[in-house]
Design a protein around this motif. Sequence first.
Motif, PDB file in Angstrom:
ATOM      1  N   UNK A 122     -11.498  15.330  -3.354  1.00  0.00           N
ATOM      2  CA  UNK A 122     -10.388  16.103  -3.843  1.00  0.00           C
ATOM      3  C   UNK A 122      -8.705  15.994  -3.482  1.00  0.00           C
ATOM      4  N   UNK A 123      -8.152  15.879  -1.955  1.00  0.00           N
ATOM      5  CA  UNK A 123      -7.567  15.480  -1.869  1.00  0.00           C
ATOM      6  C   UNK A 123      -7.005  13.808  -2.472  1.00  0.00           C
ATOM      7  N   UNK A 124      -8.264  12.674  -1.976  1.00  0.00           N
ATOM      8  CA  UNK A 124      -7.812  11.700  -2.725  1.00  0.00           C
ATOM      9  C   UNK A 124      -7.316  11.504  -3.839  1.00  0.00           C
ATOM     10  N   UNK A 125      -7.970  12.215  -4.884  1.00  0.00           N
ATOM     11  CA  UNK A 125      -8.074  12.066  -6.471  1.00  0.00           C
ATOM     12  C   UNK A 125      -7.249  12.971  -6.426  1.00  0.00           C
ATOM     13  N   UNK A 126      -5.787  14.673  -6.071  1.00  0.00           N
ATOM     14  CA  UNK A 126      -4.777  14.967  -6.243  1.00  0.00           C
ATOM     15  C   UNK A 126      -3.595  13.474  -5.832  1.00  0.00           C
ATOM     16  N   UNK A 127      -3.990  12.726  -4.962  1.00  0.00           N
ATOM     17  CA  UNK A 127      -2.794  12.436  -4.316  1.00  0.00           C
ATOM     18  C   UNK A 127      -2.275  11.340  -5.402  1.00  0.00           C
ATOM     19  N   UNK A 128      -3.576  10.373  -5.691  1.00  0.00           N
ATOM     20  CA  UNK A 128      -4.275   9.812  -6.786  1.00  0.00           C
ATOM     21  C   UNK A 128      -2.792  10.412  -8.034  1.00  0.00           C
ATOM     22  N   UNK A 147      -9.777   4.047   0.715  1.00  0.00           N
ATOM     23  CA  UNK A 147      -9.356   3.800  -0.429  1.00  0.00           C
ATOM     24  C   UNK A 147      -7.938   3.079  -0.941  1.00  0.00           C
ATOM     25  N   UNK A 148      -7.436   2.702   0.093  1.00  0.00           N
ATOM     26  CA  UNK A 148      -6.606   1.637  -0.501  1.00  0.00           C
ATOM     27  C   UNK A 148      -5.130   2.537   0.960  1.00  0.00           C
ATOM     28  N   UNK A 173      -7.108  18.054  14.607  1.00  0.00           N
ATOM     29  CA  UNK A 173      -7.392  16.392  14.806  1.00  0.00           C
ATOM     30  C   UNK A 173      -8.744  15.237  13.779  1.00  0.00           C
ATOM     31  N   UNK A 174      -9.359  17.257  14.080  1.00  0.00           N
ATOM     32  CA  UNK A 174     -11.515  16.172  13.051  1.00  0.00           C
ATOM     33  C   UNK A 174     -11.081  16.125  11.866  1.00  0.00           C
ATOM     34  N   UNK A 175     -10.053  17.007  11.222  1.00  0.00           N
ATOM     35  CA  UNK A 175      -9.981  17.150   9.705  1.00  0.00           C
ATOM     36  C   UNK A 175      -9.174  15.620   9.364  1.00  0.00           C
ATOM     37  N   UNK A 176      -8.008  15.930  10.265  1.00  0.00           N
ATOM     38  CA  UNK A 176      -6.885  15.011   9.608  1.00  0.00           C
ATOM     39  C   UNK A 176      -7.934  13.561  10.196  1.00  0.00           C
ATOM     40  N   UNK A 177      -8.569  13.084  10.783  1.00  0.00           N
ATOM     41  CA  UNK A 177      -9.259  11.797  11.305  1.00  0.00           C
ATOM     42  C   UNK A 177     -10.149  11.618  10.026  1.00  0.00           C
ATOM     43  N   UNK A 178     -10.751  12.424  10.059  1.00  0.00           N
ATOM     44  CA  UNK A 178     -11.728  12.203   8.588  1.00  0.00           C
ATOM     45  C   UNK A 178     -11.308  12.039   7.120  1.00  0.00           C
ATOM     46  N   UNK A 179      -9.739  12.742   7.246  1.00  0.00           N
ATOM     47  CA  UNK A 179      -9.050  12.396   6.008  1.00  0.00           C
ATOM     48  C   UNK A 179      -8.399  10.972   6.138  1.00  0.00           C
ATOM     49  N   UNK A 180      -7.869  10.771   6.635  1.00  0.00           N
ATOM     50  CA  UNK A 180      -7.283   9.308   7.707  1.00  0.00           C
ATOM     51  C   UNK A 180      -8.159   8.421   7.024  1.00  0.00           C
ATOM     52  N   UNK A 181      -9.318   8.485   7.269  1.00  0.00           N
ATOM     53  CA  UNK A 181     -10.416   7.135   7.473  1.00  0.00           C
ATOM     54  C   UNK A 181     -11.170   7.141   5.684  1.00  0.00           C
ATOM     55  N   UNK A 182     -10.835   8.125   5.502  1.00  0.00           N
ATOM     56  CA  UNK A 182     -11.213   8.469   3.903  1.00  0.00           C
ATOM     57  C   UNK A 182     -10.235   7.772   2.736  1.00  0.00           C
ATOM     58  N   UNK A 183      -9.024   7.861   3.212  1.00  0.00           N
ATOM     59  CA  UNK A 183      -7.664   7.665   2.495  1.00  0.00           C
ATOM     60  C   UNK A 183      -7.741   5.717   3.138  1.00  0.00           C
ATOM     61  N   UNK A 184      -7.798   5.769   3.953  1.00  0.00           N
ATOM     62  CA  UNK A 184      -7.741   4.278   4.110  1.00  0.00           C
ATOM     63  C   UNK A 184      -8.800   3.211   3.812  1.00  0.00           C
ATOM     64  N   UNK A 201       0.695  -1.265   0.062  1.00  0.00           N
ATOM     65  CA  UNK A 201      -0.432   0.048  -0.146  1.00  0.00           C
ATOM     66  C   UNK A 201       0.716   0.701  -0.013  1.00  0.00           C
ATOM     67  N   UNK A 202       0.407   2.333  -0.506  1.00  0.00           N
ATOM     68  CA  UNK A 202       1.037   3.511  -0.408  1.00  0.00           C
ATOM     69  C   UNK A 202       0.630   4.415   0.908  1.00  0.00           C
TER      70      UNK A 202
END
Length: 129
Positions: free
Chosen positions: A118-124, A27-28, A14-25, A4-5
Motif C-alpha cells: 500500500x505504501x509503495x503504491x502511494x509513493x508510485x 520495487x527499484x 526498526x523492524x517495520x523500517x527494514x521490511x519497508x526498505x527491503x520491499x521498496x528496494x 533511481x528515485x
Amino acid sequence: MNGKKRILVVDDEPDFSMILKKYLEKEGFDVELAYDGAEGLAKVKTNPPDAIVLDVMMPEMDGYEVCSKLKKDKQYSDIPIVLLTAVASHVTSTRYSHYDGMSMEADDYMPKPASAEQITESIKRLLNL
C-alpha cells in the motif's frame, strides 16, 4: 547518479523500517532510513529525497512537526510526504487523531498497519510512476 528515485523512511520502529526498505528496494527505489523526526529532518536537508514516508508518533520530534517544517520551507515543500500513524480513526481527543493527520499538508495519509504494498503504491502514485 543511478536514476533511481530516493525514498526516506522515517519511523522509530526498526523492524517495520527494514521490511519497508527491503520491499521498496525490490520495487527499484533507493531507500534511506531515519529513526526519529530530528534525524529525518537532518537527512532531508543534507540530501533531499524524492519522497518521504513519515511516521507520526516518534520521540523528540513527531511526524506532524517534521511535515509542517518541510511543507513551510520552499526548498522542500514539493517533496511528497506519506504520513503513517497507528492512531485509531475514531480518536479525536489527542494531537494524534485521524482528523489531525488528514488536516496536515502531507500528500497522503495512511493508518497503520499499512502494508509495504500500500505504501509503495502511494509513493508510485505521488511520483507519477
